[in-house]
Design an enzyme around this catalytic site. Sequence first.
Site, PDB file in Angstrom:
ATOM      1  N   SER A  80       0.817  -1.217   0.000  1.00 51.26           N
ATOM      2  CA  SER A  80       0.000   0.000   0.000  1.00 51.26           C
ATOM      3  C   SER A  80       0.849   1.263   0.000  1.00 51.26           C
ATOM      4  O   SER A  80       1.783   1.396   0.809  1.00 51.26           O
ATOM      5  CB  SER A  80      -0.873  -0.025   1.261  1.00 51.26           C
ATOM      6  OG  SER A  80      -1.195   1.273   1.683  1.00 51.26           O
ATOM      7  N   GLY A  81       0.515   2.183  -0.888  1.00 49.12           N
ATOM      8  CA  GLY A  81       1.227   3.464  -0.911  1.00 49.12           C
ATOM      9  C   GLY A  81       1.017   4.209   0.399  1.00 49.12           C
ATOM     10  O   GLY A  81       1.955   4.811   0.943  1.00 49.12           O
ATOM     11  N   LEU A  82      -0.198   4.128   0.913  1.00 43.57           N
ATOM     12  CA  LEU A  82      -0.495   4.827   2.168  1.00 43.57           C
ATOM     13  C   LEU A  82       0.338   4.267   3.319  1.00 43.57           C
ATOM     14  O   LEU A  82       0.989   5.018   4.046  1.00 43.57           O
ATOM     15  CB  LEU A  82      -1.996   4.699   2.492  1.00 43.57           C
ATOM     16  CG  LEU A  82      -2.412   5.157   3.891  1.00 43.57           C
ATOM     17  CD1 LEU A  82      -2.116   6.631   4.106  1.00 43.57           C
ATOM     18  CD2 LEU A  82      -3.894   4.874   4.143  1.00 43.57           C
ATOM     19  N   GLU A 148      -2.959   4.343 -10.911  1.00 40.70           N
ATOM     20  CA  GLU A 148      -4.233   5.061 -10.771  1.00 40.70           C
ATOM     21  C   GLU A 148      -4.256   6.276 -11.682  1.00 40.70           C
ATOM     22  O   GLU A 148      -3.208   6.899 -11.929  1.00 40.70           O
ATOM     23  CB  GLU A 148      -4.471   5.448  -9.309  1.00 40.70           C
ATOM     24  CG  GLU A 148      -3.482   6.440  -8.737  1.00 40.70           C
ATOM     25  CD  GLU A 148      -3.597   6.594  -7.225  1.00 40.70           C
ATOM     26  OE1 GLU A 148      -3.665   5.564  -6.520  1.00 40.70           O
ATOM     27  OE2 GLU A 148      -3.610   7.744  -6.747  1.00 40.70           O
ATOM     28  N   LYS A 154       0.279  12.477  -6.187  1.00 40.82           N
ATOM     29  CA  LYS A 154      -1.106  12.109  -5.920  1.00 40.82           C
ATOM     30  C   LYS A 154      -1.535  12.521  -4.506  1.00 40.82           C
ATOM     31  O   LYS A 154      -0.705  12.889  -3.661  1.00 40.82           O
ATOM     32  CB  LYS A 154      -1.311  10.596  -6.123  1.00 40.82           C
ATOM     33  CG  LYS A 154      -0.406   9.662  -5.350  1.00 40.82           C
ATOM     34  CD  LYS A 154      -0.777   9.403  -3.894  1.00 40.82           C
ATOM     35  CE  LYS A 154      -2.172   8.946  -3.636  1.00 40.82           C
ATOM     36  NZ  LYS A 154      -2.333   7.500  -3.774  1.00 40.82           N
ATOM     37  N   ASN A 156      -4.112  11.021  -1.339  1.00 45.29           N
ATOM     38  CA  ASN A 156      -4.852   9.825  -0.942  1.00 45.29           C
ATOM     39  C   ASN A 156      -6.339  10.014  -1.224  1.00 45.29           C
ATOM     40  O   ASN A 156      -6.892  11.094  -1.016  1.00 45.29           O
ATOM     41  CB  ASN A 156      -4.626   9.531   0.544  1.00 45.29           C
ATOM     42  CG  ASN A 156      -5.300   8.243   0.966  1.00 45.29           C
ATOM     43  OD1 ASN A 156      -6.487   8.236   1.293  1.00 45.29           O
ATOM     44  ND2 ASN A 156      -4.561   7.155   0.916  1.00 45.29           N
ATOM     45  N   SER A 157      -6.969   8.970  -1.676  1.00 45.29           N
ATOM     46  CA  SER A 157      -8.363   9.043  -2.133  1.00 45.29           C
ATOM     47  C   SER A 157      -9.344   9.434  -1.022  1.00 45.29           C
ATOM     48  O   SER A 157     -10.474   9.827  -1.318  1.00 45.29           O
ATOM     49  CB  SER A 157      -8.793   7.695  -2.708  1.00 45.29           C
ATOM     50  OG  SER A 157      -7.915   7.325  -3.732  1.00 45.29           O
ATOM     51  N   ARG A 192      -6.399   1.516 -12.043  1.00 47.51           N
ATOM     52  CA  ARG A 192      -7.306   1.937 -10.966  1.00 47.51           C
ATOM     53  C   ARG A 192      -8.093   3.158 -11.431  1.00 47.51           C
ATOM     54  O   ARG A 192      -7.498   4.178 -11.808  1.00 47.51           O
ATOM     55  CB  ARG A 192      -6.474   2.245  -9.729  1.00 47.51           C
ATOM     56  CG  ARG A 192      -7.203   2.995  -8.643  1.00 47.51           C
ATOM     57  CD  ARG A 192      -6.413   2.886  -7.366  1.00 47.51           C
ATOM     58  NE  ARG A 192      -6.736   3.906  -6.399  1.00 47.51           N
ATOM     59  CZ  ARG A 192      -6.170   3.987  -5.205  1.00 47.51           C
ATOM     60  NH1 ARG A 192      -5.238   3.100  -4.857  1.00 47.51           N
ATOM     61  NH2 ARG A 192      -6.501   4.947  -4.369  1.00 47.51           N
ATOM     62  N   HIS A 223     -12.447   2.148  -7.295  1.00 54.58           N
ATOM     63  CA  HIS A 223     -12.337   2.638  -5.924  1.00 54.58           C
ATOM     64  C   HIS A 223     -13.520   3.524  -5.572  1.00 54.58           C
ATOM     65  O   HIS A 223     -14.043   4.258  -6.423  1.00 54.58           O
ATOM     66  CB  HIS A 223     -11.033   3.433  -5.763  1.00 54.58           C
ATOM     67  CG  HIS A 223     -10.558   3.460  -4.340  1.00 54.58           C
ATOM     68  ND1 HIS A 223     -11.037   2.633  -3.364  1.00 54.58           N
ATOM     69  CD2 HIS A 223      -9.621   4.238  -3.730  1.00 54.58           C
ATOM     70  CE1 HIS A 223     -10.433   2.879  -2.220  1.00 54.58           C
ATOM     71  NE2 HIS A 223      -9.561   3.855  -2.417  1.00 54.58           N
TER      72      HIS A 223
HETATM   73  C1  SPV Z   1      -3.386   2.558  -0.469  1.00 50.59           C
HETATM   74  O1  SPV Z   1      -3.509   1.635   0.306  1.00 50.59           O
HETATM   75  O2  SPV Z   1      -2.413   3.289  -0.512  1.00 50.59           O
HETATM   76  C2  SPV Z   1      -4.468   2.837  -1.413  1.00 50.59           C
HETATM   77  C3  SPV Z   1      -5.819   2.512  -1.044  1.00 50.59           C
HETATM   78  O3  SPV Z   1      -4.188   3.389  -2.426  1.00 50.59           O
HETATM   79  S1  SPV Z   1      -6.498   3.934  -0.429  1.00 50.59           S
HETATM   80  O4  SPV Z   1      -5.782   4.365   0.697  1.00 50.59           O
HETATM   81  O5  SPV Z   1      -7.865   3.524  -0.125  1.00 50.59           O
HETATM   82  O6  SPV Z   1      -6.511   4.939  -1.481  1.00 50.59           O
HETATM   83 MG    MG Z   2      -2.415   4.294  -2.443  1.00 46.94          MG
END
Ligand code: SPV
Ligand code: MG
Length: 586
Positions: A80-82, A148, A154, A156-157, A192, A223
């Site tokens: 996960s990027g987050l 994505e 970017k 975070n969504s 994505r 998403h």
């Molecule tokens: C992540 O886990 O980094 C994601 C999912 O991209 S989210 O945090 O829901 O965007």
């Molecule tokens: Mg991410």
Amino acid sequence: MENKTQQSNVQTRKDALKDARKDGKVAPLDSVSRKGERLSRARRLRQMLESAELAFLMEAHDGMSAKIVEEGGFQGIWASGLTLSAAMGVRDSNEASWTQVLECLEFMADASRLPILLDGDTGYGNFNNVRRLVRKLCQRDVAGVCLEDKLFPKTNSFIGDHHPLADVEEFCGKIKAAQDSKSDDAFVVVARVEALIAGWGMGEALKRAERYVDAGADAILIHSRRHDAGEVLEFAERWQNRCPLVIVPTKYIKTPLDSYRRAGISVAIWANHLLRASVRAMQKTCAHVQEHGTPARLERAIAPVDELFRLTGNHELQQAEKRYLRNRHSAHLRAVILAAARGRGLESLTGTLPKAMLDVKGRPLLKRLVSVLTQCGAKQVGVVRGYGKEHVLFEGAQFFDNDAYDRYGEAWSLYCARSMLRHKKGSCVICYGDILFRRALLDDLLDCQGDIVLAVSPKGATENTQTYRRQDNKRDIVKATQSYRRNYFHQWETIELTGIEEKTSITQGDGEWIGVACCSEKGKQWIVEELEAMHQSHVLQDERADLPLLFRRLMQKGKAVRVFYTPLPWLDIDDVHDLGEAHRDT
Ligand code: SPV
Ligand code: MG
């Protein structure tokens, strides 16, 4: 009505898969191919996407969490990027560079055998950055990347509204670039779609997904940040199974999993749960320790230190050490140097200093000895000091005092340092403090099998290399089951000690014990037991209680003492003459 359509989707998908499997086009969801070969990670991720079963990826952000995901029974990892960013203490806004992410992935791929799908954000730049990224991911055995359709850097969504979306054409170029750059055919490219996050509506989401699949995407991640799964289920229904679908149910966590199964969704990602769990555990631990001033009462609530060793595979390292280290003893090797004597024959030079501290070419003899032992892997060196003990103190050794040095023999000195022999693990070298030898000699001795092994200078070698020694000097003369032969294999032959005595002439034996012995864990135990027995019977409290006596007693009790012949040179400093030679020689 909605459910019916979804069920029929699943049916179609399952039937299609059944047929494909019959035709041998899709392997069963397994880590081993029909030929019994282990499938590549990318192949396994692809299978998860293509399977009719709903599969799950669990988030990991470092080697440890990747290992835990694997042990937890998951089939794959979401990098996960987050959480990768958060674990580094930075924001999910591409603050961590892509090479830093790559480095984490390398640890994760090493720590677990699971397929890893990287959350590759926007690809860290344009198509060209994507190409390089994918090449590097393949090199590191990462199974796939999810790109994505947002802009770099970017956001975070789940933060803010109206996220700008990428130009469709430009994003399609990235997907093509990713597919063209992979070196493993099975490597997966997931596109994505962020249209629902950005508020552009279902129509835009479907349109984009269509374009991305045409550009070569292997799967679509749709998403949503709504608290119910309505959007993703509607998308799935309208998507009509054109390619595998991936979802991230972070916000709509309460939706029953069967809804996803019925909707024909391939993979659900638990995207951040391990980091969130550990953050809470760490916060609780800090608060507890602050409140109580100590973690003492937490021991049962937190993972034991041994669990860290287990997870990081320390057992394997111990096995490897046995196989690969220059000698099998090094991991826990210790050494005891018996340096309590003043030194007969050296009275003129030992007014204040014991002979072990006499200077040999600018460095005390004892320090030279400690450094050879340390170089050979001794983790701890104990020095038994007696005469002039106040002068025997330096870094790199642990000191034991023998205040009866002028009344009792060397066996008493060894008894003073018996705690060094009581360590359960590892071998121990015992050596006199007035000798010098090179590292190679000790390396060879340590390679020798046996519970107590004495390094013996064979008859011929002694006479050739030590011609300067005075003939009337007493030596520890050894008799063995076999004399030294100039044979390549002699080192591996089992030669046992049959006698060891102080004599003046080498001609009476097979060689001379140079004053170095190596003891295995069992050998150490024999010695400690024998020293205790000698102590009980007052044999130890005698000036004649030397090490040869100890070895003879062990032999009499049926304990095998081995002889290792070494033709390598060594020095024994017994008198002024020897010291002069040492100055010339070393
Ligand atoms: C992540 O886990 O980094 C994601 C999912 O991209 S989210 O945090 O829901 O965007
Ligand atoms: Mg991410």
